[in-house]
Design an enzyme around this catalytic site. Structure first.
Site, short mmCIF file in Angstrom:
data_model
loop_
_atom_site.label_atom_id
_atom_site.label_comp_id
_atom_site.label_asym_id
_atom_site.label_seq_id
_atom_site.Cartn_x
_atom_site.Cartn_y
_atom_site.Cartn_z
N GLU A 53 0.82 -1.21 0.00
CA GLU A 53 0.00 0.00 0.00
C GLU A 53 0.85 1.26 0.00
O GLU A 53 0.34 2.36 -0.27
CB GLU A 53 -0.95 0.00 1.19
CG GLU A 53 -0.30 -0.09 2.55
CD GLU A 53 -0.09 -1.53 3.03
OE1 GLU A 53 -0.09 -1.74 4.25
OE2 GLU A 53 0.11 -2.42 2.17
N SER A 113 8.74 -8.63 5.88
CA SER A 113 9.45 -8.84 7.14
C SER A 113 9.28 -10.27 7.62
O SER A 113 8.29 -10.95 7.28
CB SER A 113 8.93 -7.88 8.21
OG SER A 113 7.63 -8.25 8.61
N CYS A 117 16.76 -6.70 1.38
CA CYS A 117 17.12 -7.83 2.23
C CYS A 117 18.49 -8.38 1.92
O CYS A 117 18.96 -9.29 2.59
CB CYS A 117 16.07 -8.93 2.13
SG CYS A 117 15.92 -9.65 0.49
#
Length: 491
Positions: A183, A233, A288
């Site tokens: 979003e 996450s 990441c």
């Protein structure tokens, strides 16, 4: 605080049945550019009924699409690849605007999306199946079949590339897709829908549903969705994996990371310093694969000095992009302050960064923290900012012990001129992707992307050759046509 109250783009829409559909939701979030704080758009927190419509759209399209020969399916993505190239500048500008990347980083993301699509175009050569005469007159063969309706939930840090990790492969392999963008960065996904439609993808094969937690949970529980991929996450990846598999879906969920760089005394100082600095600050550290923890083995002070020199050349607003939000900036700076309070030494301090003319942008400068202890939060947790924590060790085994204890396992790199020491780390580091004298060891296609431990939940990967096993199911067929053949235990 939104600087410019004039919305630059129209409201974000969902996409299904081959068209953009305005959401009937009563909840909308502002989409704000981290570059300068300007208001870009509004994104709906869609309802479950709208998800149901998107899934039904995919379900209606699946039967015809799955029976289309793969040689024909792949033609759509040849055209899509060319459209990515044709719209290169617009896509790069949009990525930079909604995510905060530098122009060079945004262009690299488009280039990677093109490479990912090119790999998908090679699928007809990779899924030919196998056939073998296992006994006189008896043949066994394998064929890959699509799963059905599949879903991909993607993060904010790569608004174009990560969707292209999944969309081309899954669809070329015969599935129909529902994409749930972040979003925070929903605009690039809108462009993907436009380009796929222009490329001739049949209506319903690709769909977009915007939303937040409620939609993610509904995707995981939806009875007509066969598989879910997730990138985000570790905390959320665990929940998605648990919920999706609880509902008997195939799932791979990629989580966070704490990537360790082993720097040995014999490492090339210039190459090491430039690689470490680029790894820690690329995409403002919001990836990441970013270098987040450095294990200084023995006396490497001269290399640390050079890392600091390189870090000081990286300037917010010039060759360093913004972090995604004000909340992210505050969280990153809290980690730095906490480490300083606990006795770490700040060698390069990126707190309080402000870019002239973009005062409402959200920037954190490169930050190098020395004398970090393994128990500190900056040493253990994913910061997701342009910050590297240096932990000093007397020997390589001590460094490996620190790396092995960390719950993540995405990537690790070693900087050395010794092939033997490099091999020692390659074999013992607890990570799914390893680099030697490379700060960001991302495998290129056809090799797949994926970590170990709490950086990934589920089997297989969602990119490269490994993605074939995730996005398809294998059918095994045994045939015999010659009744005169001698019968034995194999036939």
């Amino acid at each position: 605080m939104v600087k410019n109250k004039t919305m630059k783009y129209p409201k974000v829409k969902n996409f299904y049945n081959g068209d953009f559909q305005e959401s009937g939701s009563t909840q909308w979030l502002e989409v704000v550019s981290p570059v300068d704080g300007n208001w870009l758009s509004l994104v709906p927190m869609s309802t479950v009924s709208e998800l149901n419509a998107a899934v039904q759209s995919a379900k209606n399209a699946f039967e015809t699409w799955s029976r289309t020969p793969i040689k024909e399916r792949v033609q759509v993505f040849f055209r899509y690849r060319n459209l990515l190239e044709k719209n290169f500048d617009e896509l790069a500008a949009l990525i930079s605007e909604e995510n905060g990347k530098t122009p060079d980083e945004a262009r690299a993301e488009v280039e990677k999306s093109i490479e990912l699509t090119e790999f998908a175009c090679s699928m007809p050569q990779l899924v030919t199946g196998e056939i073998l005469e296992v006994s006189k007159g008896v043949e066994c063969r394998t064929d890959h079949f699509p799963l059905g309706v599949v879903a991909s939930i993607v993060p904010f840090n790569f608004p174009l590339m990560v969707p292209n990790w999944t969309v081309p492969n899954a669809i070329v392999l015969g599935n129909a897709m529902v994409l749930k963008p972040s979003e925070l960065v929903p605009l690039s996904a809108q462009k993907i829908a436009e380009l796929l439609k222009e490329a001739g993808l049949p209506d319903g094969v690709f769909n977009i549903i915007n939303g937040g937690k409620e939609i993610v949970e509904a995707v995981c529980a939806h009875p007509d969705i066969e598989a879910v991929s997730f990138v985000g996450s570790t905390k959320v990846a665990k929940l998605v994996y648990q919920q999706a598999t609880h509902h008997l879906k195939r799932c791979v969920a990629l989580g966070g990371a704490k990537n360790h760089l082993f720097v040995l005394p014999d490492a090339n100082p210039e190459m090491t310093a430039s690689n470490v600095a680029a790894s820690m600050t690329g995409c403002a550290g919001q990836r990441c694969m970013a270098a987040s923890a450095m294990l200084a083995v023995g006396n490497v002070d001269r290399i640390i000095e050079k890392i600091c020199e390189e870090a000081r050349k990286i300037i917010p607003g010039k060759n360093l992009g913004a972090v995604i939000s004000k909340e992210a900036k505050e969280r990153i700076e809290r980690y730095i302050t906490e480490a300083e309070r606990e006795g770490a030494r700040i060698l390069v301090d990126g707190r309080g960064a402000v870019v002239e003319g973009k005062e409402n942008g959200t920037y954190v400068g490169p930050t190098v923290i020395d004398y970090v202890r393994p128990e500190m939060a900056v040493a253990r947790e994913e910061i997701f900012g342009p910050v590297i924590s240096i932990m000093r060790t007397e020997n390589l085994d001590e460094a490996l012990e620190i790396e092995n204890r960390n719950p993540y396992g995405n990537a690790a790199s070693v900087f050395t001129n010794s092939g033997g020491l490099a091999r020692y780390v390659m074999e013992r580091a607890s990570a799914g992707m390893i680099g030697v004298n490379i700060g960001v060891p991302v495998p290129r296609e056809p090799f797949s992307f994926g970590g170990w431990n709490e950086s990934r939940f589920g089997a297989n990967d969602i990119t490269g050759k490994s993605s074939i096993e995730f996005w398809t199911k294998l059918k095994k067929t045994t045939t015999k046509w010659n009744p005169e053949a001698r019968i034995n235990w194999m036939s």
